[in-house]
Design a protein around this motif. Structure first.
Motif, PDB file in Angstrom:
ATOM      1  N   PHE A 205      14.837  10.280   5.282  1.00 32.75           N
ATOM      2  CA  PHE A 205      14.253   9.377   4.847  1.00 32.75           C
ATOM      3  C   PHE A 205      13.601   8.555   5.562  1.00 32.75           C
ATOM      4  CE2 PHE A 205      17.976  10.874   2.256  1.00 32.75           C
ATOM      5  CZ  PHE A 205      17.436  10.312   0.803  1.00 32.75           C
ATOM      6  N   ARG A 206      14.041   8.389   6.749  1.00 30.77           N
ATOM      7  CA  ARG A 206      13.036   7.639   7.692  1.00 30.77           C
ATOM      8  C   ARG A 206      11.712   8.126   7.808  1.00 30.77           C
ATOM      9  NH1 ARG A 206      18.003   7.847  10.805  1.00 30.77           N
ATOM     10  NH2 ARG A 206      17.073   9.221  12.261  1.00 30.77           N
ATOM     11  N   ASN A 207      11.674   9.413   7.793  1.00 35.70           N
ATOM     12  CA  ASN A 207      10.255  10.176   7.964  1.00 35.70           C
ATOM     13  C   ASN A 207       9.465   9.767   6.642  1.00 35.70           C
ATOM     14  OD1 ASN A 207      10.761  11.267  10.245  1.00 35.70           O
ATOM     15  ND2 ASN A 207      11.407  13.378   9.424  1.00 35.70           N
ATOM     16  N   LEU A 208      10.269  10.035   5.441  1.00 42.17           N
ATOM     17  CA  LEU A 208       9.594   9.505   4.363  1.00 42.17           C
ATOM     18  C   LEU A 208       8.897   8.019   4.390  1.00 42.17           C
ATOM     19  CD1 LEU A 208       8.588  10.038   1.444  1.00 42.17           C
ATOM     20  CD2 LEU A 208      11.072   9.330   0.575  1.00 42.17           C
ATOM     21  N   GLU A 209       9.830   6.991   4.757  1.00 40.46           N
ATOM     22  CA  GLU A 209       9.344   5.868   4.747  1.00 40.46           C
ATOM     23  C   GLU A 209       8.176   5.745   5.760  1.00 40.46           C
ATOM     24  OE1 GLU A 209      10.459   2.803   3.529  1.00 40.46           O
ATOM     25  OE2 GLU A 209      12.204   3.855   2.620  1.00 40.46           O
ATOM     26  N   TYR A 210       8.293   6.443   6.730  1.00 39.81           N
ATOM     27  CA  TYR A 210       7.120   6.418   7.752  1.00 39.81           C
ATOM     28  C   TYR A 210       5.616   7.017   7.101  1.00 39.81           C
ATOM     29  CZ  TYR A 210       4.354   7.684  12.186  1.00 39.81           C
ATOM     30  OH  TYR A 210       3.582   7.877  12.984  1.00 39.81           O
ATOM     31  N   VAL A 211       5.573   7.798   6.300  1.00 42.20           N
ATOM     32  CA  VAL A 211       4.300   8.634   5.764  1.00 42.20           C
ATOM     33  C   VAL A 211       4.241   8.115   4.468  1.00 42.20           C
ATOM     34  CG1 VAL A 211       4.904  10.641   6.905  1.00 42.20           C
ATOM     35  CG2 VAL A 211       5.610  10.494   4.437  1.00 42.20           C
ATOM     36  N   ASP A 212       5.097   7.358   3.681  1.00 42.54           N
ATOM     37  CA  ASP A 212       5.013   6.867   2.296  1.00 42.54           C
ATOM     38  C   ASP A 212       3.536   6.060   2.015  1.00 42.54           C
ATOM     39  OD1 ASP A 212       6.064   7.535  -0.064  1.00 42.54           O
ATOM     40  OD2 ASP A 212       7.474   5.782  -0.007  1.00 42.54           O
ATOM     41  N   PRO A 213       3.391   5.093   2.736  1.00 40.24           N
ATOM     42  CA  PRO A 213       1.895   4.552   2.831  1.00 40.24           C
ATOM     43  C   PRO A 213       0.738   5.291   2.871  1.00 40.24           C
ATOM     44  CG  PRO A 213       3.313   3.284   4.285  1.00 40.24           C
ATOM     45  CD  PRO A 213       3.740   4.728   4.176  1.00 40.24           C
ATOM     46  N   HIS A 214       0.736   6.455   3.402  1.00 36.50           N
ATOM     47  CA  HIS A 214      -0.312   7.355   3.652  1.00 36.50           C
ATOM     48  C   HIS A 214      -0.389   8.584   2.695  1.00 36.50           C
ATOM     49  CE1 HIS A 214      -0.734   5.001   7.022  1.00 36.50           C
ATOM     50  NE2 HIS A 214       0.470   5.070   7.306  1.00 36.50           N
ATOM     51  N   LEU A 215       0.532   8.499   1.582  1.00 39.29           N
ATOM     52  CA  LEU A 215       0.851   9.845   0.919  1.00 39.29           C
ATOM     53  C   LEU A 215       0.402   9.486  -0.521  1.00 39.29           C
ATOM     54  CD1 LEU A 215       2.566  12.459   1.378  1.00 39.29           C
ATOM     55  CD2 LEU A 215       4.595  11.123   0.548  1.00 39.29           C
ATOM     56  N   ARG A 216      -0.147  10.535  -1.275  1.00 38.86           N
ATOM     57  CA  ARG A 216      -0.564  10.541  -2.545  1.00 38.86           C
ATOM     58  C   ARG A 216       0.149  11.696  -3.351  1.00 38.86           C
ATOM     59  NH1 ARG A 216      -6.293  10.470  -2.909  1.00 38.86           N
ATOM     60  NH2 ARG A 216      -6.414  12.434  -4.079  1.00 38.86           N
ATOM     61  N   LEU A 217       0.912  11.555  -4.197  1.00 39.24           N
ATOM     62  CA  LEU A 217       1.613  12.750  -4.826  1.00 39.24           C
ATOM     63  C   LEU A 217       1.005  12.924  -6.185  1.00 39.24           C
ATOM     64  CD1 LEU A 217       5.172  11.209  -4.319  1.00 39.24           C
ATOM     65  CD2 LEU A 217       4.093  13.278  -3.098  1.00 39.24           C
ATOM     66  N   GLY A 218       0.693  14.544  -6.336  1.00 38.10           N
ATOM     67  CA  GLY A 218       0.603  15.011  -7.645  1.00 38.10           C
ATOM     68  C   GLY A 218       1.444  14.726  -8.720  1.00 38.10           C
ATOM     69  N   ALA A 219       1.307  14.836  -9.965  1.00 38.56           N
ATOM     70  CA  ALA A 219       2.459  14.548 -10.845  1.00 38.56           C
ATOM     71  C   ALA A 219       3.453  15.608 -11.093  1.00 38.56           C
ATOM     72  CB  ALA A 219       1.748  14.399 -12.013  1.00 38.56           C
ATOM     73  N   ARG A 220       2.961  16.563 -10.286  1.00 30.34           N
ATOM     74  CA  ARG A 220       4.090  17.825 -10.455  1.00 30.34           C
ATOM     75  C   ARG A 220       5.090  18.404  -9.443  1.00 30.34           C
ATOM     76  NH1 ARG A 220       0.455  21.736 -13.825  1.00 30.34           N
ATOM     77  NH2 ARG A 220       2.305  23.294 -13.879  1.00 30.34           N
ATOM     78  N   VAL A 221       4.758  17.381  -8.475  1.00 34.02           N
ATOM     79  CA  VAL A 221       5.400  17.696  -7.144  1.00 34.02           C
ATOM     80  C   VAL A 221       7.203  17.551  -7.285  1.00 34.02           C
ATOM     81  CG1 VAL A 221       5.833  16.961  -4.710  1.00 34.02           C
ATOM     82  CG2 VAL A 221       3.465  17.078  -5.740  1.00 34.02           C
ATOM     83  N   ASP A 222       7.705  18.378  -7.128  1.00 32.22           N
ATOM     84  CA  ASP A 222       9.358  18.321  -7.071  1.00 32.22           C
ATOM     85  C   ASP A 222       9.756  17.510  -5.979  1.00 32.22           C
ATOM     86  OD1 ASP A 222       9.308  20.271  -9.066  1.00 32.22           O
ATOM     87  OD2 ASP A 222      10.247  21.855  -7.634  1.00 32.22           O
ATOM     88  N   TYR A 223      10.707  16.646  -6.296  1.00 37.46           N
ATOM     89  CA  TYR A 223      11.431  15.727  -5.767  1.00 37.46           C
ATOM     90  C   TYR A 223      11.910  16.180  -4.267  1.00 37.46           C
ATOM     91  CZ  TYR A 223      14.550  12.125  -3.780  1.00 37.46           C
ATOM     92  OH  TYR A 223      15.024  11.233  -2.869  1.00 37.46           O
TER      93      TYR A 223
END
Lengths: 197, 89
Positions: free
Chosen positions: A123-141
């Motif tokens: 979760f810390r890693n996700l917070e870190y990259v989140d602002p730089h991340l674009r997700l396609g509609a079909r990416v599994d959680y």
């Protein structure tokens, strides 16, 4: 002790050009498997495989990179694939496109993630990259989360000329990195540094 | 009301218990996850939000409660876009 290297043989995280194919040498999931082991959810055979990948050195992979004249690479450790990919993308000012289904995973990692076995560092890693991340509609959680899984002694991640990508994977497999795979490609910087599909 | 008591549990156990509870709770039904440390609170809260659950956090003594009030959410698929989406399963 310091060392000496020829400038043409230096591999850095700042030299990733657009138009390269991205390769990951080892499967992800050591963080999830270790956490699953701690709570008694992971299968022993899967934990043993995770242990084996953690014990595998990156030396053989580095030799493959040198042989293929790879100029840009990083190793995957605590920030997870996305964290280290972000560093590579930022230092090289490119965008990395990752195919989440092509990213090699340790057996059992996806099933554990689906049970909610997600280490806190993810979760810390996700917070870190989140602002730089674009997700396609079909990416599994769960697959997105596994790309944030903190790795102990993770594999090398690098860019290689498209015409040499298959050779890179074959050489890595021959060198003992059985899960090595093409996981995406680089492009000129376009908005976010990381794009998942 | 589904109540998950994950006090005394350490990462990733509170998330595993939360995941199990989410499967068993009808869409829109209220649920509550009780934990006792901020790391678990941050992870459980993010996990619930990622699954489209509107979360309110309250603290009482050493107990932190992440609650989903009745009838606050919708949809049936998990979020892949984190805070921006509204689905859960």
């Amino acid at each position: 002790m310091t060392g000496v290297v020829h400038p043409a043989r230096v591999i850095t995280n700042a030299a990733l050009e657009p138009g390269l194919v991205l390769v990951l040498a080892k499967p992800l999931g050591t963080g999830v498997l270790v956490a699953g082991h701690r709570v008694g959810l992971a299968r022993p055979v899967d934990v043993a495989a995770a242990q084996a990948t953690m014990e595998q050195l990156n030396r053989g992979a580095a030799e493959v990179l040198q042989a293929l004249d790879v100029r840009a690479a990083t190793d995957i450790t605590g920030f997870g694939l996305l964290g280290h990919a972000l560093h590579l993308a930022q230092a090289s000012d490119v965008t990395l496109h990752l195919d989440t289904r092509a990213v090699p995973l340790l057996d059992g990692a996806l099933a554990l993630a689906k049970e909610g076995c997600l280490p806190g560092a993810m979760f810390r890693n996700l917070e870190y990259v989140d602002p730089h991340l674009r997700l396609g509609a079909r990416v599994d959680y769960e697959r997105k989360m596994l790309l944030c899984d903190p790795q102990t002694s993770g594999g090398l991640f690098f860019g290689v000329e498209p015409e040499r990508a298959a050779e890179a994977v074959r050489r890595l497999v021959d060198a003992g990195y059985a899960h090595a795979a093409v996981v995406g490609e680089s492009s000129p910087r376009e908005g976010q540094h990381l794009v998942l599909r | 009301m589904t109540i998950v008591d994950a006090r005394g549990e350490r990462c990733p156990r509170p998330l595993i218990l939360t995941r199990q509870a989410l499967r068993g709770v009808a869409t829109g039904a209220p649920m509550r996850v009780q934990i006792d440390n901020e790391t678990s609170r941050a992870n459980v809260e993010r996990f619930l939000v990622d699954h489209g659950v509107a979360v309110t956090v309250t603290r009482e003594g050493s107990t932190i409660t992440c609650a989903r009030p009745a009838g606050s959410s919708s949809a049936a698929t998990p979020s892949t876009t984190g805070r921006r989406s509204m689905g859960w399963r």
